[in-house]
Write a protein that holds these residues in place. Sequence first.
Motif, mmCIF file in Angstrom:
data_model
loop_
_atom_site.group_PDB
_atom_site.id
_atom_site.type_symbol
_atom_site.label_atom_id
_atom_site.label_comp_id
_atom_site.label_asym_id
_atom_site.label_seq_id
_atom_site.Cartn_x
_atom_site.Cartn_y
_atom_site.Cartn_z
ATOM 1 N N PHE A 94 0.839 -1.204 0.000
ATOM 2 C CA PHE A 94 0.000 0.000 0.000
ATOM 3 C C PHE A 94 0.871 1.249 0.000
ATOM 4 C CE2 PHE A 94 -2.526 3.155 2.422
ATOM 5 C CZ PHE A 94 -3.521 3.341 1.477
ATOM 6 N N THR A 133 1.033 4.286 -3.128
ATOM 7 C CA THR A 133 0.455 5.601 -2.894
ATOM 8 C C THR A 133 1.554 6.655 -2.882
ATOM 9 O OG1 THR A 133 0.524 5.080 -0.555
ATOM 10 C CG2 THR A 133 -1.582 4.861 -1.643
ATOM 11 N N ALA A 155 0.143 -6.294 -4.788
ATOM 12 C CA ALA A 155 -0.737 -5.192 -4.395
ATOM 13 C C ALA A 155 -1.076 -4.310 -5.592
ATOM 14 C CB ALA A 155 -0.079 -4.370 -3.296
ATOM 15 N N GLY A 202 -2.935 -5.437 0.760
ATOM 16 C CA GLY A 202 -2.506 -4.161 0.173
ATOM 17 C C GLY A 202 -3.324 -3.798 -1.050
ATOM 18 N N LEU A 254 -6.687 -2.527 -0.012
ATOM 19 C CA LEU A 254 -6.586 -1.148 0.481
ATOM 20 C C LEU A 254 -6.476 -0.165 -0.688
ATOM 21 C CD1 LEU A 254 -4.146 -1.590 3.492
ATOM 22 C CD2 LEU A 254 -6.528 -0.904 3.616
ATOM 23 N N LEU A 255 -5.628 -0.511 -1.665
ATOM 24 C CA LEU A 255 -5.479 0.369 -2.830
ATOM 25 C C LEU A 255 -6.783 0.468 -3.611
ATOM 26 C CD1 LEU A 255 -1.977 -0.772 -4.081
ATOM 27 C CD2 LEU A 255 -2.563 1.529 -3.366
#
Lengths: 132, 116
Positions: A18, A22, A75, B108, B111-112
Amino acid sequence: MNFNKILIGMCAGAFAGFGVFTIWPSCLARWNWLGGWLAAGIIITSAWLINHYVGAMPNKGNYAWIDMALSIWLAALLGGLVVLDPVEGLQRAAYGLLHGANLGGALLTILFQLIGATIAGYFLYYLRRNDA
Amino acid sequence: MWTWQHVLTTVFGGLIFPLMIGLVWGKLAEDFKSFGGVLAGFFIVGTIWLLNHGIGLMYEPQMAGDLPGPWSDMALVAFWGLFVADLFEGKKIDWESLLGGVLGGVLGGILLFAMV
């Protein structure tokens, strides 16, 4: 199976994944190449300290190394990229599989990445064997 | 469209990153402890990111268009290079940490996905 270790690895891996997708696009959007270079030092280092220096990712000595990079790659593949644009604010830069993005578009990239990485893995094995 | 140039640069980008990590990162961490990780973060990951995703050695044609994605980050080669290097050496797979890593990626990703 040690569930606490898996759980800690999961949380630390999610922090890495994450955080990278970001902070990195946001730094890139704000400070261009320098931002991207700095983002590597900021977020990768922080995540590495937690995952591998302190050892939240539960690697054991005699087993094949599982890097936090696995979490990071997965991710982005699943959740896409989020960027804090200096002008337009928080917005999405790329979509992931969870949004229904087509995996087929990335398959060739993934294939050639894996080929390169396998060659590198063999080089590393070869060098270690000959150094030892 | 993929051309032979893209194939070559993508393979080379995938080669150089795990090679640098495997050769340099451990020694930096050995010599300078946690500060070695800081140095490695900037000078290995930062510099090779400039090559792979900055200049664009790794070709990602799926990022063009209105609905870009999914992004295949150079992190994949870091994981896979170090992983197969150990497999070549005959080490076994630790399913516990593999599961932790995969679950971390899934969390992750969620969350993204949920953020914007």
